[in-house]
Write a protein that holds these residues in place. Structure first.
Motif, mmCIF file in Angstrom:
data_model
loop_
_atom_site.group_PDB
_atom_site.id
_atom_site.type_symbol
_atom_site.label_atom_id
_atom_site.label_comp_id
_atom_site.label_asym_id
_atom_site.label_seq_id
_atom_site.Cartn_x
_atom_site.Cartn_y
_atom_site.Cartn_z
ATOM 1 N N LEU A 110 -3.570 2.629 -4.185
ATOM 2 C CA LEU A 110 -4.785 2.156 -4.848
ATOM 3 C C LEU A 110 -6.021 2.912 -4.374
ATOM 4 C CD1 LEU A 110 -4.177 -1.712 -4.788
ATOM 5 C CD2 LEU A 110 -4.121 -0.216 -6.798
ATOM 6 N N GLY A 111 -5.926 3.554 -3.234
ATOM 7 C CA GLY A 111 -7.062 4.304 -2.707
ATOM 8 C C GLY A 111 -7.724 3.656 -1.510
ATOM 9 N N GLY A 112 -7.108 2.590 -0.991
ATOM 10 C CA GLY A 112 -7.640 1.946 0.206
ATOM 11 C C GLY A 112 -8.892 1.137 -0.048
ATOM 12 N N LYS A 113 -9.579 0.813 1.021
ATOM 13 C CA LYS A 113 -10.749 -0.062 0.982
ATOM 14 C C LYS A 113 -11.852 0.446 0.065
ATOM 15 C CE LYS A 113 -14.254 -2.220 3.974
ATOM 16 N NZ LYS A 113 -14.850 -2.844 2.846
ATOM 17 N N THR A 114 -12.131 1.735 0.133
ATOM 18 C CA THR A 114 -13.223 2.293 -0.669
ATOM 19 C C THR A 114 -12.989 2.076 -2.155
ATOM 20 O OG1 THR A 114 -13.628 3.958 1.030
ATOM 21 C CG2 THR A 114 -14.523 4.403 -1.157
ATOM 22 N N THR A 115 -11.781 2.361 -2.612
ATOM 23 C CA THR A 115 -11.487 2.213 -4.037
ATOM 24 C C THR A 115 -11.395 0.748 -4.428
ATOM 25 O OG1 THR A 115 -10.336 4.333 -4.014
ATOM 26 C CG2 THR A 115 -9.944 2.916 -5.908
ATOM 27 N N ILE A 116 -10.796 -0.077 -3.586
ATOM 28 C CA ILE A 116 -10.720 -1.510 -3.896
ATOM 29 C C ILE A 116 -12.124 -2.105 -4.009
ATOM 30 C CG2 ILE A 116 -10.077 -3.776 -2.960
ATOM 31 C CD1 ILE A 116 -7.444 -2.475 -2.029
ATOM 32 N N GLN B 76 -8.753 1.459 -14.110
ATOM 33 C CA GLN B 76 -8.667 2.722 -14.855
ATOM 34 C C GLN B 76 -9.911 3.570 -14.614
ATOM 35 O OE1 GLN B 76 -7.499 2.556 -19.044
ATOM 36 N NE2 GLN B 76 -6.586 0.551 -18.640
ATOM 37 N N GLU B 77 -11.071 2.940 -14.726
ATOM 38 C CA GLU B 77 -12.328 3.668 -14.554
ATOM 39 C C GLU B 77 -12.474 4.234 -13.143
ATOM 40 O OE1 GLU B 77 -16.949 2.551 -14.904
ATOM 41 O OE2 GLU B 77 -15.759 2.199 -16.725
ATOM 42 N N GLU B 78 -11.879 3.568 -12.168
ATOM 43 C CA GLU B 78 -11.941 4.060 -10.786
ATOM 44 C C GLU B 78 -10.820 5.056 -10.486
ATOM 45 O OE1 GLU B 78 -14.574 3.605 -9.015
ATOM 46 O OE2 GLU B 78 -15.400 2.182 -10.462
ATOM 47 N N GLY B 79 -10.040 5.422 -11.491
ATOM 48 C CA GLY B 79 -9.053 6.494 -11.349
ATOM 49 C C GLY B 79 -7.729 6.091 -10.722
ATOM 50 N N ILE B 80 -7.398 4.822 -10.738
ATOM 51 C CA ILE B 80 -6.125 4.376 -10.170
ATOM 52 C C ILE B 80 -5.009 4.677 -11.158
ATOM 53 C CG2 ILE B 80 -4.824 2.357 -9.388
ATOM 54 C CD1 ILE B 80 -7.473 1.227 -8.344
ATOM 55 N N ALA B 81 -3.939 5.241 -10.660
ATOM 56 C CA ALA B 81 -2.804 5.646 -11.493
ATOM 57 C C ALA B 81 -2.131 4.431 -12.133
ATOM 58 C CB ALA B 81 -1.790 6.420 -10.657
ATOM 59 N N ALA C 291 0.383 2.298 -9.992
ATOM 60 C CA ALA C 291 -0.282 1.452 -8.990
ATOM 61 C C ALA C 291 -0.996 0.282 -9.661
ATOM 62 C CB ALA C 291 -1.259 2.271 -8.155
ATOM 63 N N ARG C 292 -1.653 0.541 -10.787
ATOM 64 C CA ARG C 292 -2.329 -0.543 -11.520
ATOM 65 C C ARG C 292 -1.331 -1.614 -11.931
ATOM 66 N NH1 ARG C 292 -4.429 3.483 -15.092
ATOM 67 N NH2 ARG C 292 -3.556 2.316 -16.825
ATOM 68 N N ASN C 293 -0.238 -1.176 -12.501
ATOM 69 C CA ASN C 293 0.750 -2.134 -12.987
ATOM 70 C C ASN C 293 1.453 -2.870 -11.856
ATOM 71 O OD1 ASN C 293 0.283 -1.855 -15.733
ATOM 72 N ND2 ASN C 293 1.528 -0.018 -15.832
ATOM 73 N N GLU C 294 1.663 -2.182 -10.744
ATOM 74 C CA GLU C 294 2.270 -2.872 -9.609
ATOM 75 C C GLU C 294 1.332 -3.948 -9.079
ATOM 76 O OE1 GLU C 294 4.333 -2.138 -5.252
ATOM 77 O OE2 GLU C 294 4.019 -0.410 -6.568
ATOM 78 N N LEU C 295 0.043 -3.644 -8.987
ATOM 79 C CA LEU C 295 -0.909 -4.661 -8.526
ATOM 80 C C LEU C 295 -0.949 -5.835 -9.506
ATOM 81 C CD1 LEU C 295 -3.019 -5.618 -6.486
ATOM 82 C CD2 LEU C 295 -4.742 -4.441 -7.870
ATOM 83 N N LEU C 296 -1.027 -5.550 -10.802
ATOM 84 C CA LEU C 296 -1.041 -6.632 -11.785
ATOM 85 C C LEU C 296 0.244 -7.455 -11.704
ATOM 86 C CD1 LEU C 296 -2.644 -4.821 -14.857
ATOM 87 C CD2 LEU C 296 -3.718 -6.485 -13.318
ATOM 88 N N GLY C 297 1.362 -6.791 -11.454
ATOM 89 C CA GLY C 297 2.630 -7.498 -11.297
ATOM 90 C C GLY C 297 2.631 -8.409 -10.078
ATOM 91 N N ARG C 298 1.969 -7.987 -9.021
ATOM 92 C CA ARG C 298 1.880 -8.823 -7.815
ATOM 93 C C ARG C 298 0.910 -9.982 -8.005
ATOM 94 N NH1 ARG C 298 2.218 -5.032 -2.428
ATOM 95 N NH2 ARG C 298 4.017 -3.778 -3.082
ATOM 96 N N LEU C 299 -0.093 -9.789 -8.843
ATOM 97 C CA LEU C 299 -1.067 -10.846 -9.101
ATOM 98 C C LEU C 299 -0.569 -11.846 -10.145
ATOM 99 C CD1 LEU C 299 -4.346 -8.709 -9.202
ATOM 100 C CD2 LEU C 299 -3.601 -10.239 -7.364
#
Length: 153
Positions: free
Chosen positions: A42-48, A126-131, A134-142
């Motif tokens: 996801l890009g770590g703390k800065t991107t989150i 998407q706007e922050e450039g997350i692949a 990774a986006r879908n895995e996070l959404l799947g976890r949420l």
């Protein structure tokens, strides 16, 4: 009980969104290194932190959703959400906020509101450039949090 036609469309949309998120997260898993955490992808703390800020602007611009944040300490919410995303993605954080059912109790949320927030979160990522993986895995976890968020509505 007979439900209005929009109920079925909303429910089908939620089911489809969940299915797509799970499917893409499985596809994403096939292409990732086993040594890399989701937090790192996801890009770590800065991107989150950037995603959370982006999401807050999207919420502020959405009259259907912003009403739920009228009495919210936005700085505290941003910090708590960033911590939760960090925790859920196997980062070094530990979410210490309230459980999702208690945090959202009696707000009057509907599937439409929930889905809009998911759409805003995905657009922010998407706007922050997350692949995509990774986006879908996070959404799947949420996604499993849906039950808790909607439990006391």
């Amino acid at each position: 009980m007979i439900y209005p036609r929009t109920h079925y469309r909303t429910r089908r949309g939620l089911i489809a969104l969940t299915f797509i998120a799970v499917a893409f997260s499985l596809i994403g898993c096939a292409y990732q290194s086993t040594n890399t955490t989701l937090y790192e992808r996801l890009g770590g703390k800065t991107t989150i932190d950037a995603v959370v800020e982006n999401l807050l602007y999207r919420i502020a611009d959405d009259p259907e959703v912003v009403v739920f944040f009228a009495n919210t300490n936005i700085d505290l919410f941003a910090e708590s959400l960033a911590s939760q995303l960090c925790d859920v993605s196997d980062g070094p954080c530990h979410y210490e906020g309230p459980p999702m059912d208690r945090a959202h109790q009696h707000m009057g949320l509907t599937d439409v509101h929930f889905n809009r927030l998911v759409e805003h979160l995905d657009a922010a990522m998407q706007e922050e450039g997350i692949a995509l993986g990774a986006r879908n895995e996070l959404l799947g976890r949420l996604a499993p949090m849906y039950t808790d968020v909607m439990r006391l509505q």
